[in-house]
Write a protein that holds these residues in place. Structure first.
Motif, PDB file in Angstrom:
ATOM      1  N   ARG A  39       2.400  -9.726  -0.079  1.00 21.88           N
ATOM      2  CA  ARG A  39       1.947  -8.339  -0.169  1.00 21.88           C
ATOM      3  C   ARG A  39       1.351  -8.050  -1.543  1.00 21.88           C
ATOM      4  O   ARG A  39       0.357  -7.336  -1.671  1.00 21.88           O
ATOM      5  CB  ARG A  39       3.105  -7.389   0.131  1.00 21.88           C
ATOM      6  N   GLY A  40       1.974  -8.612  -2.586  1.00 19.24           N
ATOM      7  CA  GLY A  40       1.436  -8.435  -3.927  1.00 19.24           C
ATOM      8  C   GLY A  40       0.065  -9.063  -4.073  1.00 19.24           C
ATOM      9  O   GLY A  40      -0.821  -8.510  -4.735  1.00 19.24           O
ATOM     10  N   SER A  41      -0.124 -10.217  -3.445  1.00 19.47           N
ATOM     11  CA  SER A  41      -1.413 -10.903  -3.488  1.00 19.47           C
ATOM     12  C   SER A  41      -2.486 -10.073  -2.783  1.00 19.47           C
ATOM     13  O   SER A  41      -3.612  -9.948  -3.271  1.00 19.47           O
ATOM     14  CB  SER A  41      -1.295 -12.278  -2.844  1.00 19.47           C
ATOM     15  N   HIS A  42      -2.157  -9.512  -1.628  1.00 15.38           N
ATOM     16  CA  HIS A  42      -3.106  -8.681  -0.891  1.00 15.38           C
ATOM     17  C   HIS A  42      -3.476  -7.441  -1.698  1.00 15.38           C
ATOM     18  O   HIS A  42      -4.638  -7.015  -1.703  1.00 15.38           O
ATOM     19  CB  HIS A  42      -2.511  -8.266   0.456  1.00 15.38           C
ATOM     20  N   PHE A 195       0.669  -1.159   3.593  1.00 11.01           N
ATOM     21  CA  PHE A 195       0.752  -0.330   4.781  1.00 11.01           C
ATOM     22  C   PHE A 195       2.194   0.035   5.127  1.00 11.01           C
ATOM     23  O   PHE A 195       2.469   1.130   5.634  1.00 11.01           O
ATOM     24  CB  PHE A 195       0.109  -1.056   5.970  1.00 11.01           C
ATOM     25  N   THR A 196       3.120  -0.864   4.853  1.00  7.49           N
ATOM     26  CA  THR A 196       4.511  -0.641   5.245  1.00  7.49           C
ATOM     27  C   THR A 196       5.245   0.341   4.332  1.00  7.49           C
ATOM     28  O   THR A 196       6.339   0.783   4.656  1.00  7.49           O
ATOM     29  CB  THR A 196       5.282  -1.976   5.248  1.00  7.49           C
ATOM     30  N   ASP A 197       4.667   0.691   3.181  1.00  7.79           N
ATOM     31  CA  ASP A 197       5.316   1.633   2.269  1.00  7.79           C
ATOM     32  C   ASP A 197       5.087   3.065   2.728  1.00  7.79           C
ATOM     33  O   ASP A 197       4.136   3.351   3.461  1.00  7.79           O
ATOM     34  CB  ASP A 197       4.759   1.462   0.846  1.00  7.79           C
ATOM     35  N   PRO A 205       5.036   4.487  -4.001  1.00  9.03           N
ATOM     36  CA  PRO A 205       5.836   3.314  -3.620  1.00  9.03           C
ATOM     37  C   PRO A 205       6.090   2.433  -4.824  1.00  9.03           C
ATOM     38  O   PRO A 205       5.493   2.611  -5.890  1.00  9.03           O
ATOM     39  CB  PRO A 205       4.961   2.615  -2.578  1.00  9.03           C
ATOM     40  N   ALA A 206       6.978   1.460  -4.656  1.00 14.57           N
ATOM     41  CA  ALA A 206       7.344   0.582  -5.777  1.00 14.57           C
ATOM     42  C   ALA A 206       6.160  -0.236  -6.273  1.00 14.57           C
ATOM     43  O   ALA A 206       6.051  -0.516  -7.464  1.00 14.57           O
ATOM     44  CB  ALA A 206       8.483  -0.338  -5.354  1.00 14.57           C
TER      45      ALA A 206
END
Length: 227
Positions: A39-42, A195-197, A205-206
């Motif tokens: 997710r961080g990479s995206h 998207f999930t946040d 979000p974090a």
């Protein structure tokens, strides 16, 4: 003279179960970490797309001596529950595109729409004034066919979206300034998130990326928490 016969010893059932148990324990710890890294990479990819396009928009306005329209595109992802490809209001802002405004008022694409990674969206709330503030230009639906003045003929999107998208926009002028209101006190920004946040509310979000745009100079600043 003693001879020894050689043979291959197979795993016993207990040994096999022990190996499976160990692999399972490792997977429990590794999977969340791998998901977080992905997710961080995206998010980093989306940050690069957004930053490059905004900077390119200003650069093209200076080079071509024309206004350049920066569009933030919203559409429904047909593979996401609750969203519909034929109704952009069910989706989120997921793409950006640059359009050159010609002397006759016609708007033509400078490039194809740049779509964010599938797991990343633009925060639709107060942390993205470039898409959520009422002072922005009204959302405009894409046109399949050109209008009488030669404008329109917007690009078709993939994944069954076609021309079922809308957008908000601002423009860079040939002197590098923007059409955004510089006297309103509004902090013009756009925030990317997974998207999930959570997508609305009073807190970010974090993990997120916020691009802040100076309406006078047209320069950008990036904000991202340490992760």
């Amino acid at each position: 003279m003693r001879t020894h016969s050689s043979y291959n010893r197979a795993f016993s059932l207990l040994e096999l179960l022990a190996v499976i148990f160990i692999i399972g324990i490792i997977a429990v710890f590794v999977t969340p970490v791998a998901g977080t890294l992905l997710r961080g990479s995206h998010l980093s990819q989306a940050e690069q797309i957004l930053t490059d396009q905004v900077k390119l928009g200003r650069q093209q306005a200076l080079i071509k001596n024309h206004n350049v329209q920066v569009r933030f595109i919203r559409y429904g992802d047909p593979e996401t529950p609750g969203e519909r490809a034929n109704d952009p209001t069910t989706g989120f802002y997921r793409a950006i595109q640059l359009m050159e405004v010609l002397d006759n008022g016609a708007v033509v694409p400078l490039d194809k729409p740049q779509v964010l990674p599938v797991s990343v969206i633009v925060n639709p709330g107060t942390f993205s004034t470039l898409v959520s503030n009422p002072a922005m230009q009204p959302s405009t639906h894409a046109r399949r066919d050109k209008a009488a003045d030669g404008s329109g003929g917007d690009p078709q999107l993939a994944r069954g979206v076609d021309w079922n998208y809308d957008f908000v926009s601002f423009r860079f002028r040939p002197d590098g300034t923007t059409t955004l209101d510089s006297n309103s006190g509004i902090v013009w920004c756009i925030t990317l998130q997974n998207f999930t946040d959570p997508k609305t509310g009073a807190t970010l979000p974090a993990n997120f990326v916020t691009l802040q745009l100076d309406p006078v100079s047209g320069t950008v600043r990036l904000f991202r928490p340490s992760v």
